[in-house]
Design a protein around this motif. Sequence first.
Motif, PDB file in Angstrom:
ATOM      1  N   ARG A  51       0.836  -1.205   0.000  1.00  0.00           N
ATOM      2  CA  ARG A  51       0.000   0.000   0.000  1.00  0.00           C
ATOM      3  C   ARG A  51       0.869   1.252   0.000  1.00  0.00           C
ATOM      4  O   ARG A  51       0.565   2.236  -0.693  1.00  0.00           O
ATOM      5  CB  ARG A  51      -0.922  -0.034   1.214  1.00  0.00           C
ATOM      6  N   ALA A  52       1.977   1.225   0.748  1.00  0.00           N
ATOM      7  CA  ALA A  52       2.839   2.396   0.836  1.00  0.00           C
ATOM      8  C   ALA A  52       3.512   2.716  -0.489  1.00  0.00           C
ATOM      9  O   ALA A  52       3.675   3.886  -0.846  1.00  0.00           O
ATOM     10  CB  ALA A  52       3.899   2.165   1.918  1.00  0.00           C
ATOM     11  N   VAL A  53       3.899   1.698  -1.238  1.00  0.00           N
ATOM     12  CA  VAL A  53       4.607   1.910  -2.502  1.00  0.00           C
ATOM     13  C   VAL A  53       3.648   2.098  -3.667  1.00  0.00           C
ATOM     14  O   VAL A  53       3.859   2.945  -4.542  1.00  0.00           O
ATOM     15  CB  VAL A  53       5.576   0.738  -2.780  1.00  0.00           C
ATOM     16  N   MET A  54       2.581   1.304  -3.697  1.00  0.00           N
ATOM     17  CA  MET A  54       1.670   1.282  -4.853  1.00  0.00           C
ATOM     18  C   MET A  54       0.435   2.151  -4.662  1.00  0.00           C
ATOM     19  O   MET A  54      -0.353   2.310  -5.601  1.00  0.00           O
ATOM     20  CB  MET A  54       1.243  -0.158  -5.140  1.00  0.00           C
ATOM     21  N   ASN A  55       0.237   2.673  -3.441  1.00  0.00           N
ATOM     22  CA  ASN A  55      -0.936   3.503  -3.156  1.00  0.00           C
ATOM     23  C   ASN A  55      -2.223   2.743  -3.460  1.00  0.00           C
ATOM     24  O   ASN A  55      -3.158   3.285  -4.056  1.00  0.00           O
ATOM     25  CB  ASN A  55      -0.884   4.818  -3.945  1.00  0.00           C
ATOM     26  N   GLU A  56      -2.285   1.496  -2.997  1.00  0.00           N
ATOM     27  CA  GLU A  56      -3.418   0.622  -3.315  1.00  0.00           C
ATOM     28  C   GLU A  56      -3.565  -0.407  -2.195  1.00  0.00           C
ATOM     29  O   GLU A  56      -2.602  -1.078  -1.815  1.00  0.00           O
ATOM     30  CB  GLU A  56      -3.149  -0.082  -4.647  1.00  0.00           C
ATOM     31  N   SER A  57      -4.780  -0.549  -1.674  1.00  0.00           N
ATOM     32  CA  SER A  57      -5.040  -1.554  -0.649  1.00  0.00           C
ATOM     33  C   SER A  57      -5.247  -2.920  -1.300  1.00  0.00           C
ATOM     34  O   SER A  57      -5.478  -3.025  -2.515  1.00  0.00           O
ATOM     35  CB  SER A  57      -6.291  -1.189   0.149  1.00  0.00           C
ATOM     36  N   LEU A  58      -5.172  -3.973  -0.509  1.00  0.00           N
ATOM     37  CA  LEU A  58      -5.450  -5.315  -1.029  1.00  0.00           C
ATOM     38  C   LEU A  58      -6.861  -5.381  -1.603  1.00  0.00           C
ATOM     39  O   LEU A  58      -7.081  -5.932  -2.693  1.00  0.00           O
ATOM     40  CB  LEU A  58      -5.283  -6.353   0.077  1.00  0.00           C
ATOM     41  N   ARG A  59      -7.814  -4.808  -0.895  1.00  0.00           N
ATOM     42  CA  ARG A  59      -9.212  -4.866  -1.350  1.00  0.00           C
ATOM     43  C   ARG A  59      -9.379  -4.141  -2.693  1.00  0.00           C
ATOM     44  O   ARG A  59     -10.036  -4.639  -3.596  1.00  0.00           O
ATOM     45  CB  ARG A  59     -10.126  -4.258  -0.288  1.00  0.00           C
ATOM     46  N   ASP A  60      -8.753  -2.969  -2.830  1.00  0.00           N
ATOM     47  CA  ASP A  60      -8.835  -2.250  -4.103  1.00  0.00           C
ATOM     48  C   ASP A  60      -8.144  -3.031  -5.216  1.00  0.00           C
ATOM     49  O   ASP A  60      -8.600  -3.046  -6.363  1.00  0.00           O
ATOM     50  CB  ASP A  60      -8.191  -0.870  -3.973  1.00  0.00           C
ATOM     51  N   HIS A  61      -7.018  -3.662  -4.869  1.00  0.00           N
ATOM     52  CA  HIS A  61      -6.276  -4.458  -5.855  1.00  0.00           C
ATOM     53  C   HIS A  61      -7.133  -5.618  -6.359  1.00  0.00           C
ATOM     54  O   HIS A  61      -7.188  -5.883  -7.572  1.00  0.00           O
ATOM     55  CB  HIS A  61      -4.995  -4.983  -5.205  1.00  0.00           C
ATOM     56  N   VAL A  62      -7.805  -6.286  -5.455  1.00  0.00           N
ATOM     57  CA  VAL A  62      -8.656  -7.418  -5.848  1.00  0.00           C
ATOM     58  C   VAL A  62      -9.842  -6.929  -6.673  1.00  0.00           C
ATOM     59  O   VAL A  62     -10.217  -7.545  -7.683  1.00  0.00           O
ATOM     60  CB  VAL A  62      -9.125  -8.195  -4.609  1.00  0.00           C
ATOM     61  N   ALA A  63     -10.453  -5.810  -6.278  1.00  0.00           N
ATOM     62  CA  ALA A  63     -11.586  -5.270  -7.039  1.00  0.00           C
ATOM     63  C   ALA A  63     -11.170  -4.936  -8.465  1.00  0.00           C
ATOM     64  O   ALA A  63     -11.888  -5.233  -9.430  1.00  0.00           O
ATOM     65  CB  ALA A  63     -12.144  -4.044  -6.328  1.00  0.00           C
ATOM     66  N   LYS A  64     -10.001  -4.298  -8.617  1.00  0.00           N
ATOM     67  CA  LYS A  64      -9.497  -3.978  -9.956  1.00  0.00           C
ATOM     68  C   LYS A  64      -9.223  -5.246 -10.754  1.00  0.00           C
ATOM     69  O   LYS A  64      -9.504  -5.314 -11.953  1.00  0.00           O
ATOM     70  CB  LYS A  64      -8.236  -3.135  -9.828  1.00  0.00           C
ATOM     71  N   MET A  65      -8.672  -6.256 -10.093  1.00  0.00           N
ATOM     72  CA  MET A  65      -8.372  -7.531 -10.744  1.00  0.00           C
ATOM     73  C   MET A  65      -9.645  -8.174 -11.297  1.00  0.00           C
ATOM     74  O   MET A  65      -9.659  -8.715 -12.407  1.00  0.00           O
ATOM     75  CB  MET A  65      -7.701  -8.449  -9.720  1.00  0.00           C
ATOM     76  N   LEU A  66     -10.717  -8.117 -10.540  1.00  0.00           N
ATOM     77  CA  LEU A  66     -11.965  -8.753 -10.973  1.00  0.00           C
ATOM     78  C   LEU A  66     -12.636  -8.000 -12.117  1.00  0.00           C
ATOM     79  O   LEU A  66     -13.416  -8.586 -12.871  1.00  0.00           O
ATOM     80  CB  LEU A  66     -12.921  -8.874  -9.784  1.00  0.00           C
ATOM     81  N   LYS A  67     -12.346  -6.715 -12.255  1.00  0.00           N
ATOM     82  CA  LYS A  67     -12.934  -5.920 -13.339  1.00  0.00           C
ATOM     83  C   LYS A  67     -12.072  -5.909 -14.595  1.00  0.00           C
ATOM     84  O   LYS A  67     -12.476  -5.361 -15.621  1.00  0.00           O
ATOM     85  CB  LYS A  67     -13.152  -4.482 -12.868  1.00  0.00           C
ATOM     86  N   ASP A  68     -10.887  -6.492 -14.521  1.00  0.00           N
ATOM     87  CA  ASP A  68      -9.936  -6.445 -15.630  1.00  0.00           C
ATOM     88  C   ASP A  68     -10.442  -7.273 -16.808  1.00  0.00           C
ATOM     89  O   ASP A  68     -10.668  -8.484 -16.691  1.00  0.00           O
ATOM     90  CB  ASP A  68      -8.584  -6.991 -15.146  1.00  0.00           C
ATOM     91  N   GLU A  69     -10.633  -6.613 -17.956  1.00  0.00           N
ATOM     92  CA  GLU A  69     -11.123  -7.309 -19.155  1.00  0.00           C
ATOM     93  C   GLU A  69      -9.985  -7.657 -20.123  1.00  0.00           C
ATOM     94  O   GLU A  69     -10.246  -8.130 -21.234  1.00  0.00           O
ATOM     95  CB  GLU A  69     -12.153  -6.430 -19.879  1.00  0.00           C
ATOM     96  N   THR A  70      -8.748  -7.443 -19.722  1.00  0.00           N
ATOM     97  CA  THR A  70      -7.613  -7.770 -20.587  1.00  0.00           C
ATOM     98  C   THR A  70      -7.556  -9.267 -20.847  1.00  0.00           C
ATOM     99  O   THR A  70      -7.720 -10.073 -19.925  1.00  0.00           O
ATOM    100  CB  THR A  70      -6.291  -7.328 -19.934  1.00  0.00           C
ATOM    101  N   VAL A  71      -7.308  -9.634 -22.101  1.00  0.00           N
ATOM    102  CA  VAL A  71      -7.111 -11.045 -22.448  1.00  0.00           C
ATOM    103  C   VAL A  71      -5.615 -11.325 -22.405  1.00  0.00           C
ATOM    104  O   VAL A  71      -4.840 -10.749 -23.160  1.00  0.00           O
ATOM    105  CB  VAL A  71      -7.683 -11.366 -23.847  1.00  0.00           C
ATOM    106  N   TYR A  72      -5.212 -12.196 -21.501  1.00  0.00           N
ATOM    107  CA  TYR A  72      -3.803 -12.508 -21.291  1.00  0.00           C
ATOM    108  C   TYR A  72      -3.449 -13.824 -21.969  1.00  0.00           C
ATOM    109  O   TYR A  72      -4.305 -14.694 -22.187  1.00  0.00           O
ATOM    110  CB  TYR A  72      -3.487 -12.615 -19.797  1.00  0.00           C
ATOM    111  N   ASP A  73      -2.171 -13.961 -22.270  1.00  0.00           N
ATOM    112  CA  ASP A  73      -1.650 -15.208 -22.817  1.00  0.00           C
ATOM    113  C   ASP A  73      -1.091 -16.028 -21.657  1.00  0.00           C
ATOM    114  O   ASP A  73      -0.069 -15.683 -21.072  1.00  0.00           O
ATOM    115  CB  ASP A  73      -0.552 -14.909 -23.841  1.00  0.00           C
TER     116      ASP A  73
END
Length: 594
Positions: A373-395
Motif C-alpha cells: 500500500r505504501a509503494v503502490m498507493n493501493e489496498s489489497l481490497r482495491d487491488h482485488v476489485a481492480k483484478m476482478l474488473k480487468d477485461e484484458t485477455v492474457y496469454d
Amino acid sequence: MKNVLFCLLVLAPPFAATAQVPSAGAARLSTAPEILLWPAGAPGSEGKTAPEKVRIAETGDHVVSSIHRPSITAFLPGHGTGAAVIIAPGGGHSELWIDHEGYNPAKYFQSKGIAAFVLKYRLAREQGSTYTVDKEEVADIQRAIRLVRSRAKEWGIDTGRLGVMGFSAGGELAALAAMRFDSVQTSPADAIDRLSARPDFQALIYPGNSHRFHVAPNAPPVFIVAGFKDRPDISEGAAEVYLQYKRAGVPAELHIYEAVGHGFGMRPTNTGAVTGWPDRFIEWLREIGQLDAPSPGHAAATGTPAPPPGHALTVPLGDGLSLSLSWIPPGTFTLGSPDSEPGRKSDEGPQTQVTLSRGYWLGQTEVTIAQWRAVMNESLRDHVAKMLKDETVYDFGNGHKATLRAFMHFDPDNPDKLLLGDDDNTPMYFVSWDDAMDFCRRLTASARAAGALPEGYAYTLPSEAQWEYACRAGTTTPTFAGNANAGIMDNIAWYGHAHGGPSPVGEKEANAWGLGDMPGNLWEWCRDWYGPYPGGNLTDPAGPATGAGRVNRGGSWGSGLSDERSATRASNPQPEKSAYRGFRVALCAITPAI
C-alpha cells in the motif's frame, strides 16, 4: 509519477507539445568536442587510413561515410540532470545522416539537461567494407557506452542513467547494444573495456531489422517511435518489439505517428504531432526514474552515502513503514537436489554448481500488505476489485488466452470470498509477476529520489539461483534447518493449509542470514523464466531467454511438506494471480553479472 509504465500511443493529437529544433544552419557539422573511441586505433581497422567523407544531400543534410576511426561527439549541458544518451544516426549501415538523426536531437537534449553523445560508427554495408554489424558496429557502440562511463565523474553523468538511442539502422545498433551487453571482453584493450556495456534505457526510433530483436535477461526499458506510413517491417515491427517487451515484463512505451513514414528524425521542417516525440521521450525518462531524482552514483557525488555492502539495509517507505533487507554475500553452492532426497522432483536436477560473483540484498520477509500500500498507493481490497474488473485477455501459455478472471475461475460478484485476511503484516497476495516487478520499479524510482540507492543497483526480483542460495544460507540439507519433516517444518514454515490463508510474516524461525518465511506462507516469484537446469558449472545464471512460465519458489500455506524444501521449484504463467503467490524484493547489481 504516472502509474502506467506500458503505454501505446497511436495517432497522437495535433496539439501535442512541440520540441523546438535548432535551425538548419546551427545543426551542421559540429564544433562540439569529438572523442575517439580508441585513440590508438580501433580493433579491426588496422591499416585503414582512408579519410572520412562528407556529402551534402539535396535536403541540406550532412551525410558521413568512410569511418575507420569511430568516435563520439559530446554535447554536455551546463547544468545537467545526470542523465546521458548515446545517439546512433541511421543510413542503412552504409552512411550516417548525422544532422537530423544526430546533432539536432543531441542539441535539444543538451538544452534539457541531458548529456548527449553522437556516435560515428564503422559501416558494415558501405561499398568494399570489411566490417560487419554484429562485430565492429556492435563493438563501437559498446565501447562508446564504456567510454562515457569511464568519464562520468568528469562530465557530471550518473553511471546508472546512461542509455542509447538509434535511428533506422542506428536503431538496430541500439537494440543490439541492449541485447548483447553481457558480451565478455576476452582481451580487453584497456581498463575502459572492463566496464559495463549495459545501457540503462534504449530509444529505438523507426529501427530497422526488428525481426532480429529479442528481450535479453535484465533488458533495459525501451521507448519506440515509428511512422504509420513506414514500411511494414518497421511500422508493424515496432509494435511486435513493444509486445515482446511487454510480455517479458520490461517497461516499454510505443508511439506510432499516423502522418509520417521513414526518416523524420528531428528536422526543423517537421510539422504536426511527430514534432513532439523528443518531449515524449523526456517524459518517459522521468516516468522510469531516469530524470529529476539523483540516483546512486550522482547521489554519492553530492555527498549522500550509499549503504555499504556487507550490512543489512532498511528502506523507509513513509508513514512509519520500512522494508528490511539482509546482505547476501557472494559465494558458490549446489543448485537443485540429489537423487536421494525424499520428495525430490525431476526438475530439481541435474544438480548444477553455481557461483554468484556479487553479493546482493534480499528482503527479510515477503512484501506485506502495508508495504504494498505504501509503494503502490493501493489496498489489497482495491487491488482485488481492480483484478476482478480487468477485461484484458492474457496469454497464459500453450495457446490458452483468457481474462484472468476466467482463467482463475474467480467470481466477479463476490470479492470478499477471495480475501483470506488483510492484516497489514500479512504478505501481499494476488500479485502477478508483472505486479511484483512494477513494485520493484517504483521502489527503485523512490529510492533514487531520496538519493539512497547504492551505485549500480536496482530493486528487482531475485533470480532463481539467488533465491535458492539465500534460502539455503550455506546449508545442503533439504531445508536450512535439516530434513523436511513436521517436527522441523512446524518451526520454520506455514504449510499444510495453515490458518486457511497466508499468515503474518516473521512469526517463524529465520535462517542464518536473517530471512524468514523462505519456506511456506506464499510461493515467491523469481525473475527467471522456468526451464531445465544445464548441469555443470555456471556463474551468475539468469535462466532461459524466454519460456511459458516464470519460476516461483518456497511453497505456500497450502503446500505439503515436500514443497517446502529449499530445492522445490514451480512454474506459473506470468499474468497469473492467486492467494498462494507473493514475492520478496532483491537489491541487485545491474551489470552483465545478472
